[in-house]
Design an enzyme around this catalytic site. Structure first.
Site, PDB file in Angstrom:
ATOM      1  N   GLU A 165       0.812  -1.225   0.000  1.00 41.09           N
ATOM      2  CA  GLU A 165       0.000   0.000   0.000  1.00 41.09           C
ATOM      3  C   GLU A 165       0.844   1.273   0.000  1.00 41.09           C
ATOM      4  OE1 GLU A 165      -3.136  -0.061   2.925  1.00 41.09           O
ATOM      5  OE2 GLU A 165      -4.216  -1.628   1.839  1.00 41.09           O
ATOM      6  N   GLU A 370      -5.199  -8.485  -0.274  1.00 39.97           N
ATOM      7  CA  GLU A 370      -6.076  -8.251   0.880  1.00 39.97           C
ATOM      8  C   GLU A 370      -7.496  -8.009   0.381  1.00 39.97           C
ATOM      9  OE1 GLU A 370      -4.912  -5.237   3.738  1.00 39.97           O
ATOM     10  OE2 GLU A 370      -2.786  -5.784   3.545  1.00 39.97           O
TER      11      GLU A 370
END
Length: 474
Positions: A165, A370
């Protein structure tokens, strides 16, 4: 597009789940590990620190055995930089190497592919004190850390993820506790995107180094990708959606795949006198990155509308919502989507939309690193956790993933968040995501015993059937 016949999941599809070192391992200063930025930050009031977490450091054999019982084909975990190199550079910690060797070998014992995230929000505190990603030397720090990992684990780890991220580190870094802004900085946007540039170069060099040192391995990025909708069909709202798609999503994937800055983002940076400084060799390094696949985290989509120059700047949102940028976009609450009890929108069709868009733009295999539902889980007196809400969430996303496969998207795997309960980034232990319940609360460690949730048994049947059986448990 409505399909009369759905394509199956690939026979070698990698079903599994994810964790990160700083959220699951605990043992935060044991066996020679140095502190990371996560260990020294001030945690939100009312939430646990990261001293123990789920204590996977001491329970990894038990945890991997439970994952194997579910039928995992892959386990995505991260390696703690400061467990391997306590000061971030210099001496390597043999106990850290030993731990990850043991974890990798335990996965391989069950024919479970270790998918390693190289950096997941945990810069060594010693490097934080030296400026973290603000320091141009951070590129070399990360490349050196990459080399140590490839040398010690590359004989067995064949799938790597670079930086988890990175777009969230850039957009909401203070919320995660990972962004260092030097005192006296006048142009904060320029500083943030210079740090981002260092990460982009570090990632590209790590990918090239992986291909050089481990020719049989595969490596890719792991941003948080969330397709952005326009709030209406007004042309100016569509412009706003294009703006935020570029800033939130395409900057990171364009750079990973093509080695070039997205033109809309570059225009935004020019407008704010915030274009990054290229060091000698940066352009060549960025052009030589070449990922083998794309990993990305997906939780929901975003919706935005037009923002005029007169609008006020927004406060930092969470990892899923945008922060208003005057003249660029402002967030809009999508009235068509339900929300979780933690107020995150739920958009499974948006998952298919995002997969289609990413594959159309980049034509690389995709693994979801995720996707999941954070909730207040309850352990019953007889040791059960009835999390039908999580089963429902995962089902509708897996259904949309299969529709995306039928659309022609090349999917290689699915690793929802998370394999086991762990400390959520800024909401502590109370926000649980795992298939496996850990008996502890925010501050009382209790027994730390592991319990199989209903979703554990449901996901087991999903994997056994290679995605064909998504029915509720009998």
């Amino acid at each position: 597009m409505i399909h009369k016949t759905l394509k199956p999941f690939p026979k070698d599809f990698l079903w599994g789940a994810s964790t990160s070192a700083y959220q699951v391992e605990g043992a935060n200063l044991e066996d020679g590990k140095g502190p990371s930025c996560q260990d020294v930050k001030t945690v939100p009031e009312g939430t646990s620190d990261l001293t123990v977490c789920a204590d996977q450091y001491h329970h990894y054999k038990e945890d991997v055995a439970l994952m194997a019982e579910m039928g995992f084909k892959v386990y995505r975990f991260s390696i703690s930089w400061s467990r391997i190199i306590p000061q971030g550079t210099g001496a390597v910690n043999p106990k850290g190497i030993e731990y990850y060797n043991n974890l990798i070998d335990e996965c391989l014992k069950y024919d479970m592919v270790p998918l390693v995230t190289m950096f997941h929000f945990d810069m060594p505190a010693a490097l934080d004190e030296r400026g973290s990603w603000s320091n141009p030397e951070s590129v070399d720090w990360f490349v050196n850390f990459s080399r140590v990992m490839f040398e010690n684990f590359g004989d067995r780890v064949k799938y790597w993820l670079t930086i988890n991220e990175q777009n969230m580190l850039t957009l909401v870094g203070p919320l995660i506790g990972t962004l260092t802004i030097p005192e006296g900085t006048e142009n904060v946007i320029k500083e943030i995107y210079q740090q981002n540039h260092h990460m982009l170069v570090a990632q590209a060099k790590a990918m090239a180094l992986c291909h050089e040192m481990l020719p049989g391995a595969k490596i890719g990025p792991a941003p948080n990708i969330s397709l952005v909708y326009a709030a209406s069909c007004k042309p100016e709202d569509v412009l706003a959606a294009q703006n935020f798609n570029a800033i939130r999503n395409w900057l990171y994937l364009d750079m990973a795949v093509y080695g070039k800055y997205n033109n809309l983002v570059w225009a935004y940076l020019e407008e704010n006198d915030a274009t990054p400084v290229f060091a000698e060799g940066d352009a060549e390094a960025l052009a030589n990155g070449h990922p083998d696949f794309i990993g990305f985290n997906y939780y929901n989509t975003s919706t935005v509308e037009y923002s005029g120059a007169e609008d006020a700047a927004g406060k930092a949102g969470d990892q899923q919502s945008g922060t208003a940028i005057p003249g660029v976009f402002k967030p809009f609450a999508n009235p068509n989507l339900p929300r979780t009890e933690f107020n995150w929108e739920i958009d499974p069709i948006g998952y298919r939309n995002t997969l289609r868009e990413v594959y159309s733009r980049y034509r690389l295999p995709i693994i979801i690193t995720e996707n999941g539902l954070g909730a207040y889980d309850t352990l019953t007196e007889d040791g059960k956790v009835h999390d039908q809400y999580r089963i429902n969430y995962l089902r509708i996303h897996i259904e949309q993933m299969r529709l995306a496969i039928s659309d022609g998207v090349e999917m290689m795997g699915y690793c929802p968040w998370s394999a086991i309960d762990l400390i959520s980034t800024h909401e502590g232990m109370r926000k649980r995501y795992g298939f496996i319940y850990v008996d502890r609360d925010e501050f009382e460690l209790r027994t730390m015993k592991r319990y199989r949730k209903d979703s554990f048994y449901w996901y087991k049947q999903v994997i056994e059937s290679n995605g064909e059986n998504l029915e509720d448990l009998k």
